[in-house]
Design a protein around this motif. Structure first.
Motif, short mmCIF file in Angstrom:
data_model
loop_
_atom_site.label_atom_id
_atom_site.label_comp_id
_atom_site.label_asym_id
_atom_site.label_seq_id
_atom_site.Cartn_x
_atom_site.Cartn_y
_atom_site.Cartn_z
N SER A 1 -12.68 -40.24 24.17
CA SER A 1 -12.60 -38.77 24.27
C SER A 1 -11.94 -38.40 25.57
O SER A 1 -11.66 -39.26 26.42
N SER A 2 -11.73 -37.10 25.78
CA SER A 2 -11.31 -36.59 27.09
C SER A 2 -12.43 -36.84 28.09
O SER A 2 -13.59 -36.99 27.69
N PRO A 3 -12.12 -36.81 29.40
CA PRO A 3 -13.20 -36.89 30.39
C PRO A 3 -14.14 -35.71 30.20
O PRO A 3 -13.68 -34.58 29.97
N GLY A 4 -15.44 -35.97 30.26
CA GLY A 4 -16.41 -34.87 30.24
C GLY A 4 -16.82 -34.37 28.87
O GLY A 4 -17.54 -33.38 28.76
N SER A 5 -16.39 -35.05 27.80
CA SER A 5 -16.76 -34.59 26.45
C SER A 5 -18.20 -34.93 26.08
O SER A 5 -18.67 -34.51 25.02
N ASP B 1 -24.36 -26.84 21.13
CA ASP B 1 -25.22 -25.79 21.70
C ASP B 1 -24.37 -24.74 22.43
O ASP B 1 -24.84 -23.62 22.69
N LEU B 2 -23.10 -25.09 22.75
CA LEU B 2 -22.23 -24.14 23.47
C LEU B 2 -21.39 -23.27 22.53
O LEU B 2 -20.60 -22.44 23.00
N ASP C 1 -21.39 -44.36 35.78
CA ASP C 1 -21.85 -44.31 34.39
C ASP C 1 -22.72 -45.52 34.07
O ASP C 1 -23.74 -45.39 33.38
N GLU D 1 -17.67 -47.56 26.35
CA GLU D 1 -17.21 -46.20 26.68
C GLU D 1 -15.84 -46.31 27.34
O GLU D 1 -15.72 -46.84 28.45
N ARG E 1 -26.11 -44.81 35.32
CA ARG E 1 -26.85 -43.88 34.43
C ARG E 1 -27.46 -44.64 33.25
O ARG E 1 -28.60 -44.40 32.85
N THR F 1 -21.19 -40.35 27.96
CA THR F 1 -22.32 -41.01 28.62
C THR F 1 -23.63 -40.30 28.27
O THR F 1 -24.65 -40.96 28.04
N SER F 2 -23.59 -38.97 28.18
CA SER F 2 -24.81 -38.22 27.79
C SER F 2 -25.24 -38.63 26.39
O SER F 2 -26.44 -38.80 26.12
N1 LIG Z 1 -24.20 -28.05 27.02
C1 LIG Z 1 -24.06 -29.35 26.85
N2 LIG Z 1 -23.58 -30.08 27.87
C2 LIG Z 1 -23.44 -31.42 27.69
C3 LIG Z 1 -23.77 -32.05 26.46
N3 LIG Z 1 -23.49 -33.37 26.57
C4 LIG Z 1 -23.02 -33.55 27.82
N4 LIG Z 1 -22.99 -32.39 28.50
C5 LIG Z 1 -22.55 -32.16 29.89
O1 LIG Z 1 -21.16 -32.43 29.99
C6 LIG Z 1 -20.86 -33.02 31.25
C7 LIG Z 1 -20.10 -34.32 31.05
O2 LIG Z 1 -20.93 -35.23 30.35
P1 LIG Z 1 -20.72 -36.80 30.37
O3 LIG Z 1 -21.69 -37.38 29.43
O4 LIG Z 1 -20.73 -37.32 31.77
O5 LIG Z 1 -19.22 -36.90 29.79
P2 LIG Z 1 -18.22 -38.16 29.71
O6 LIG Z 1 -17.26 -38.01 30.83
O7 LIG Z 1 -17.53 -38.01 28.38
O8 LIG Z 1 -19.05 -39.39 29.78
C8 LIG Z 1 -22.18 -33.20 31.97
O9 LIG Z 1 -22.36 -32.13 32.86
C9 LIG Z 1 -23.21 -33.15 30.84
O10 LIG Z 1 -24.47 -32.68 31.27
C10 LIG Z 1 -24.30 -31.25 25.39
O11 LIG Z 1 -24.63 -31.70 24.31
N5 LIG Z 1 -24.40 -29.90 25.66
#
Ligand SMILES: Nc1nc2c(ncn2[C@@H]2O[C@H](COP(=O)(O)OP(=O)(O)O)[C@@H](O)[C@H]2O)c(=O)[nH]1
Ligand SMILES: [Mg+2]
Length: 236
Positions: free
Chosen positions: A53-57, A187-188, A88, A137, A91, A60-61
């Motif tokens: 995915s893009s960064p921040g999608s 949720d957004l 990551d 990831e 985490r 990791t969450s």
């Molecule tokens: N509102 C919302 N924020 C999320 C969700 N999943 C991740 N985030 C937020 O998105 C940001 C990036 O998440 P991260 O898991 O680090 O993204 P990654 O770069 O793809 O690994 C963080 O601030 C998370 O808290 C979600 O389901 N809902």
């Protein structure tokens, strides 16, 4: 100037052809190592999933929440890819799961030789135990990772609500290479101009039968379907 015909253009084209040739050799070498990785992963008893995915999608969450839900049922290992930092992997380790961090030093994707190294470290961390699922990831990028088979069994592409529902049309190679698309951070939806229907339709235009699952790792909506999908993949 080109020695063959004295033409500047011909020489330039020849140089471009050489670059294409090197690129093809690189991808062929990657594919060979990816096949070896797949064999290696199967010998570890596992199925591997490449998250792109893009960064921040929310990759990791999603992994953090997935581990919470599955760690008592399945043995999980994680390979993390980022340009820099161990964040990551840290985490993931906090969730009680072995995690290897691969840093590319600025590189925009993981490749099969890097993942091969990661598998050996993961085996060492796992102290000989079998894994059911290995998540990889990838580096946050919607272009380059698509071209590199890592030896995974499944490729999952994430698209988050803030990114916009036009991304499958703009990055078709990545969405065409996916086995599953996750529409994350639903949720957004009340706060962004994102249409689940449009994103799903744009994905299905590329791959008519691909599953598309909307979910929120943070609020839990849609997570059951993702967990069921993973349980269906895990070796029995
Ligand atoms: N509102 C919302 N924020 C999320 C969700 N999943 C991740 N985030 C937020 O998105 C940001 C990036 O998440 P991260 O898991 O680090 O993204 P990654 O770069 O793809 O690994 C963080 O601030 C998370 O808290 C979600 O389901 N809902
Ligand atoms: Mg991450």
């Amino acid at each position: 100037m080109c020695e063959a015909c004295g033409c500047q253009q011909h020489e330039e084209r020849t140089e471009k052809e050489k670059v294409v040739d090197v690129h093809e050799q690189l991808l062929a070498a990657n594919s060979k190592q990816a096949a070896a990785n797949r064999h290696h992963i199967e010998k570890m008893g596992a199925v591997a999933i490449n998250l792109i995915s893009s960064p921040g999608s929310g990759k990791t969450s999603l992994l953090e929440q997935t581990i919470e839900r599955l760690k008592d049922r399945l043995s999980i290992g994680v390979i993390e890819g980022d340009p820099e930092t161990e964040r990551d992997a840290e985490r993931i380790r906090k969730k009680g799961v072995p995690a290897v961090q691969l840093t590319t030093g600025g590189g925009c994707h993981l490749d099969a030789p890097m993942v091969h190294g990661g598998l050996h470290v993961l085996e060492h961390m796992g102290k000989g135990r079998k894994f059911d699922l290995i998540f990889i990831e990838n580096v946050g990028n919607l272009v380059c990772p698509a071209a590199f088979d890592l030896g995974e069994h499944q490729r999952v592409v994430l698209l988050s609500v803030p990114e916009g529902s036009d991304k499958p049309a703009k990055y078709p190679a990545t969405f065409r290479s996916a086995d599953l698309v996750l529409l994350t951070k639903i949720d957004l939806l009340p706060y962004f101009d994102f249409s689940l229907d449009e994103a799903t339709a744009a994905t299905k235009l590329l791959q008519p039968t691909i599953p598309v699952l909307p979910l929120s790792a943070e609020k839990g909506e849609g997570m059951d379907a993702w967990i069921d999908y993973l349980l269906g993949l895990a070796p029995h």
